[in-house]
Design a protein around this motif. Structure first.
Motif, PDB file in Angstrom:
ATOM      1  N   GLY A  21       6.046   4.412 -33.296  1.00  0.00           N
ATOM      2  CA  GLY A  21       7.384   4.711 -33.593  1.00  0.00           C
ATOM      3  C   GLY A  21       8.079   3.492 -33.254  1.00  0.00           C
ATOM      4  N   ALA A  22       8.120   3.099 -32.355  1.00  0.00           N
ATOM      5  CA  ALA A  22       9.083   2.084 -31.869  1.00  0.00           C
ATOM      6  C   ALA A  22       8.774   0.629 -32.357  1.00  0.00           C
ATOM      7  CB  ALA A  22       8.708   1.901 -30.226  1.00  0.00           C
ATOM      8  N   VAL A  23       7.208   0.150 -32.884  1.00  0.00           N
ATOM      9  CA  VAL A  23       7.225  -1.063 -33.521  1.00  0.00           C
ATOM     10  C   VAL A  23       7.241  -0.708 -35.031  1.00  0.00           C
ATOM     11  CG1 VAL A  23       5.241  -2.454 -34.108  1.00  0.00           C
ATOM     12  CG2 VAL A  23       5.414  -1.885 -31.822  1.00  0.00           C
ATOM     13  N   GLY A  24       8.110  -1.479 -35.517  1.00  0.00           N
ATOM     14  CA  GLY A  24       8.376  -1.191 -37.228  1.00  0.00           C
ATOM     15  C   GLY A  24       9.056  -2.428 -37.784  1.00  0.00           C
ATOM     16  N   LEU A  25       9.682  -2.127 -38.632  1.00  0.00           N
ATOM     17  CA  LEU A  25      10.171  -3.222 -39.635  1.00  0.00           C
ATOM     18  C   LEU A  25      11.519  -3.775 -38.475  1.00  0.00           C
ATOM     19  CD1 LEU A  25      10.882  -1.033 -42.761  1.00  0.00           C
ATOM     20  CD2 LEU A  25       9.507  -3.042 -42.565  1.00  0.00           C
ATOM     21  N   GLY A  26      11.869  -2.952 -37.499  1.00  0.00           N
ATOM     22  CA  GLY A  26      12.970  -3.417 -36.710  1.00  0.00           C
ATOM     23  C   GLY A  26      12.211  -4.875 -35.680  1.00  0.00           C
ATOM     24  N   ASN A  27      10.980  -4.788 -35.570  1.00  0.00           N
ATOM     25  CA  ASN A  27      10.328  -5.830 -34.679  1.00  0.00           C
ATOM     26  C   ASN A  27      10.035  -6.992 -35.709  1.00  0.00           C
ATOM     27  OD1 ASN A  27       9.465  -3.110 -33.788  1.00  0.00           O
ATOM     28  ND2 ASN A  27       8.818  -4.308 -32.056  1.00  0.00           N
ATOM     29  N   ILE A 101      18.490   7.310 -41.186  1.00  0.00           N
ATOM     30  CA  ILE A 101      17.680   6.212 -41.032  1.00  0.00           C
ATOM     31  C   ILE A 101      16.396   6.102 -41.952  1.00  0.00           C
ATOM     32  CG2 ILE A 101      15.985   4.666 -39.266  1.00  0.00           C
ATOM     33  CD1 ILE A 101      17.628   5.486 -37.163  1.00  0.00           C
ATOM     34  N   TYR A 105      15.569   3.134 -44.355  1.00  0.00           N
ATOM     35  CA  TYR A 105      14.363   2.555 -43.763  1.00  0.00           C
ATOM     36  C   TYR A 105      13.048   2.472 -45.024  1.00  0.00           C
ATOM     37  CZ  TYR A 105      11.093   1.497 -39.777  1.00  0.00           C
ATOM     38  OH  TYR A 105      10.416   0.724 -38.780  1.00  0.00           O
ATOM     39  N   PHE A 226      17.433   0.214 -31.617  1.00  0.00           N
ATOM     40  CA  PHE A 226      17.001   0.348 -32.771  1.00  0.00           C
ATOM     41  C   PHE A 226      15.361   0.213 -32.751  1.00  0.00           C
ATOM     42  CE2 PHE A 226      15.041  -0.483 -37.159  1.00  0.00           C
ATOM     43  CZ  PHE A 226      15.889   0.540 -37.822  1.00  0.00           C
ATOM     44  N   SER A 229      13.695   2.509 -30.602  1.00  0.00           N
ATOM     45  CA  SER A 229      13.626   3.990 -31.362  1.00  0.00           C
ATOM     46  C   SER A 229      14.371   4.725 -30.410  1.00  0.00           C
ATOM     47  CB  SER A 229      12.379   4.589 -31.612  1.00  0.00           C
ATOM     48  OG  SER A 229      11.863   3.954 -32.571  1.00  0.00           O
ATOM     49  N   ALA A 234      13.709  10.778 -31.276  1.00  0.00           N
ATOM     50  CA  ALA A 234      12.327  10.620 -31.751  1.00  0.00           C
ATOM     51  C   ALA A 234      11.444  10.492 -30.274  1.00  0.00           C
ATOM     52  CB  ALA A 234      12.037   9.143 -32.327  1.00  0.00           C
ATOM     53  N   SER A 320       6.263   3.636 -38.024  1.00  0.00           N
ATOM     54  CA  SER A 320       7.530   4.406 -37.567  1.00  0.00           C
ATOM     55  C   SER A 320       8.200   5.651 -38.460  1.00  0.00           C
ATOM     56  CB  SER A 320       8.735   3.236 -37.639  1.00  0.00           C
ATOM     57  OG  SER A 320       8.301   2.390 -36.623  1.00  0.00           O
ATOM     58  N   SER A 323       7.242   8.820 -37.154  1.00  0.00           N
ATOM     59  CA  SER A 323       8.077   9.488 -36.111  1.00  0.00           C
ATOM     60  C   SER A 323       9.406   9.763 -36.400  1.00  0.00           C
ATOM     61  CB  SER A 323       8.224   8.138 -34.787  1.00  0.00           C
ATOM     62  OG  SER A 323       8.957   7.206 -35.377  1.00  0.00           O
ATOM     63  N   LEU A 324      10.047   9.366 -37.411  1.00  0.00           N
ATOM     64  CA  LEU A 324      11.506   9.791 -37.959  1.00  0.00           C
ATOM     65  C   LEU A 324      11.148  11.084 -38.667  1.00  0.00           C
ATOM     66  CD1 LEU A 324      12.346   6.453 -39.466  1.00  0.00           C
ATOM     67  CD2 LEU A 324      13.775   7.693 -37.898  1.00  0.00           C
ATOM     68  N   MET A 388      23.568   6.559 -33.024  1.00  0.00           N
ATOM     69  CA  MET A 388      22.715   6.035 -32.115  1.00  0.00           C
ATOM     70  C   MET A 388      23.165   6.145 -30.682  1.00  0.00           C
ATOM     71  SD  MET A 388      19.874   4.065 -34.118  1.00  0.00           S
ATOM     72  CE  MET A 388      18.512   4.077 -33.151  1.00  0.00           C
TER      73      MET A 388
HETATM   74  N1  PFF Z   1      11.936   1.584 -34.101  1.00  0.00           N
HETATM   75  C1  PFF Z   1      11.809   1.356 -35.330  1.00  0.00           C
HETATM   76  C2  PFF Z   1      11.671  -0.208 -35.813  1.00  0.00           C
HETATM   77  O1  PFF Z   1      11.952  -0.982 -34.846  1.00  0.00           O
HETATM   78  O2  PFF Z   1      11.411  -0.415 -36.821  1.00  0.00           O
HETATM   79  C3  PFF Z   1      12.811   2.172 -36.222  1.00  0.00           C
HETATM   80  C4  PFF Z   1      13.075   3.425 -35.526  1.00  0.00           C
HETATM   81  C5  PFF Z   1      11.958   4.499 -35.934  1.00  0.00           C
HETATM   82  C6  PFF Z   1      14.187   3.903 -35.136  1.00  0.00           C
HETATM   83  C7  PFF Z   1      12.176   5.579 -35.543  1.00  0.00           C
HETATM   84  C8  PFF Z   1      14.306   5.009 -34.818  1.00  0.00           C
HETATM   85  C9  PFF Z   1      13.362   5.818 -34.748  1.00  0.00           C
HETATM   86  F1  PFF Z   1      13.698   7.044 -34.402  1.00  0.00           F
END
Ligand code: PFF
Length: 447
Positions: A21-27, A101, A105, A226, A229, A234, A320, A323-324, A388
């Motif tokens: 959930g944490a690792v995603g497009l954000g990273n 989001i 996303y 972000f 998460s 989440a 991710s 988890s959303l 957030m």
């Molecule tokens: N953390 C995810 C990312 O870095 O891509 C984005 C995200 C997923 C934000 C789930 C919030 C969330 F609840």
């Protein structure tokens, strides 16, 4: 160890799901360009500090709320603060945040699917930099194709969510996350072995504090929230699936550590390659979709690495989006007894409708602005700068001020079974530092 009726089966599964959930497009998409435009190394240091002193404690608070209450994000507040209706606010905000989001996303996630196909079919190879930019602009401004890819992405997410918490979320993240790490390491090795790669490494790790200003600090905090998460429930939802005997301190350390590691590895996969081919590291959101295809075109075996990279990005995005979507699905499931299928279909339909406006922000709706922002930018802005931080402030207040300290300790010590050494530091941060820091962020983000 199938001993948890409600949620995940094992600690490993929990960590994989939450890290997914944490690792995603954000990273992989957002972190490198945000770090790039804020001077690289210096940004990294500030980012680390935020993860450690703010991200981790807020993450732990969310998990504590979820596991204590054993409920969805709204139900959790009803269980823990039954007498005061005000505590419905963070629950409701979290559900809205997840949906908003998810709607922007999934647009970017859809682009990634298109880039897998485009790179595998050789559409991007041999193209000049201008042609690659043109490809990106033509695709993203098209009114139909990005929506089709977004739709496919939503279907993929529904498919996994429908299979349930253990057989869907846990099983699939347990497979996908190690693959993601492996692919990322392959990309790092390729990038680091290019001639001139050291300049990118230097850019990422050598701090240049002159590039930092107030905005970089806000950017670092926004990025940390972000990426981890946090602030939108989440982790309350996943927290409610965590095993009662797990040590939430170590679980959170694993999640935050893995998330930060992936962000850094993404920087290592991207910057050395960008510098090796004399391109600009500060190219904003198009870094991954315009600069990288140029990089792939210039390296031997580029097509394969391009496909690997975009598969990697798709996996990261998918774990991710799961988890959303789980946030509103669990809420509807527990509040109105909707089945997972019905809930996931209804919320995905809503996300798709909102997503149409986000997607068209790059095309026919690019001139349609609210407060000077396209719908896509507005959704991003509202969630990151308003919803957030507000959500996170409520979470910290609940743990730091509303619940009795003994209850918080009881949950974090697994009713006395373990002795969390860092409890007092955590409690101090959550009671005093985190709410104030988040308030500063909220106010300065809105100015
Ligand atoms: N953390 C995810 C990312 O870095 O891509 C984005 C995200 C997923 C934000 C789930 C919030 C969330 F609840």
């Amino acid at each position: 160890m199938a001993n948890n009726i409600r949620g995940f089966n094992s600690k490993f599964g929990t960590i994989m799901a939450a890290t997914g959930g944490a690792v995603g497009l954000g990273n992989i998409w957002r972190f490198p360009y945000t770090a790039g435009s804020n001077g690289g190394g210096a940004f990294l240091i500030i980012y680390f500090l935020f993860v450690l002193f703010l991200g981790l404690p807020v993450m732990l608070s969310e998990e504590t709320i979820g596991r204590r209450a054993q409920k969805n994000v709204l139900g959790a507040f009803k269980v823990l603060a039954p007498k005061h209706k005000i505590w419905m606010v963070p629950g409701l905000i979290s559900i809205v945040t997840a949906i908003v989001i998810y709607s922007f996303y999934s647009v970017v996630a859809g682009w990634t699917l298109n880039y897998i196909i485009a790179s595998a079919s050789g559409l991007l190879s041999g193209k000049s930099p201008d042609e690659i930019t043109e490809f990106f602009n033509t695709f993203t401004s098209n009114s139909i194709f990005p929506l089709i890819y977004q739709f496919i992405f939503l279907l993929l997410t529904i498919f996994i969510i429908n299979r349930g918490v253990k057989d869907g979320i846990e099983k699939c993240t347990k497979i996908l996350m190690p693959i993601l790490l492996l692919l990322l390491i392959v990309m790092c090795i390729r990038s680091l072995t290019l001639e001139g790669a050291y300049k990118g490494v230097e850019f990422l790790f050598k701090p240049d504090f002159s590039k930092l200003d107030g905005n970089s600090i806000l950017d670092a905090l926004g990025q940390a929230m972000f990426s981890l998460s946090i602030g939108m429930g989440a982790l309350i939802t996943y927290g409610s699936y965590m095993l009662k005997q797990d040590n939430l301190f170590t679980t959170s350390l694993w999640i935050a550590g893995a998330d930060t590691l992936v962000a850094i590895l993404s920087g290592i996969a991207i910057f050395p390659a960008v510098f090796a081919f004399g391109l600009e590291p500060t190219s904003g959101p198009s870094l991954v979709y315009i600069v990288l295809p140029n990089v792939f075109n210039s390296m031997s075996g580029g097509t394969i690495f391009a496909v690997v990279f975009f598969i990697l990005l798709t996996i990261a995005a998918l774990t991710s989006t799961i988890s959303l979507l789980e946030v509103p699905v669990l809420w509807a499931n527990e509040s109105f007894s909707w089945g997972r299928r019905k809930a996931s279909l209804i919320f995905s339909a809503l996300v798709f409708v909102l997503g149409i406006f986000c997607s068209l922000s790059f095309g026919c709706l690019s001139n349609f602005t609210i407060c000077g922002k396209t719908v896509f930018d507005l959704f991003d802005f509202i969630t990151a700068n308003l919803l957030m931080p507000i959500g996170a402030i409520f979470f910290t207040l609940l743990i730091g001020w509303y619940l009795p300290k003994a209850d918080v300790y009881d949950e974090l010590s697994n009713s006395g079974a373990i002795k969390p050494k860092l409890f007092n530091i955590f409690y101090f941060i959550i009671r005093y530092i985190a709410p104030l820091a988040l308030l500063v962020v909220l106010i300065s983000g809105l100015l």
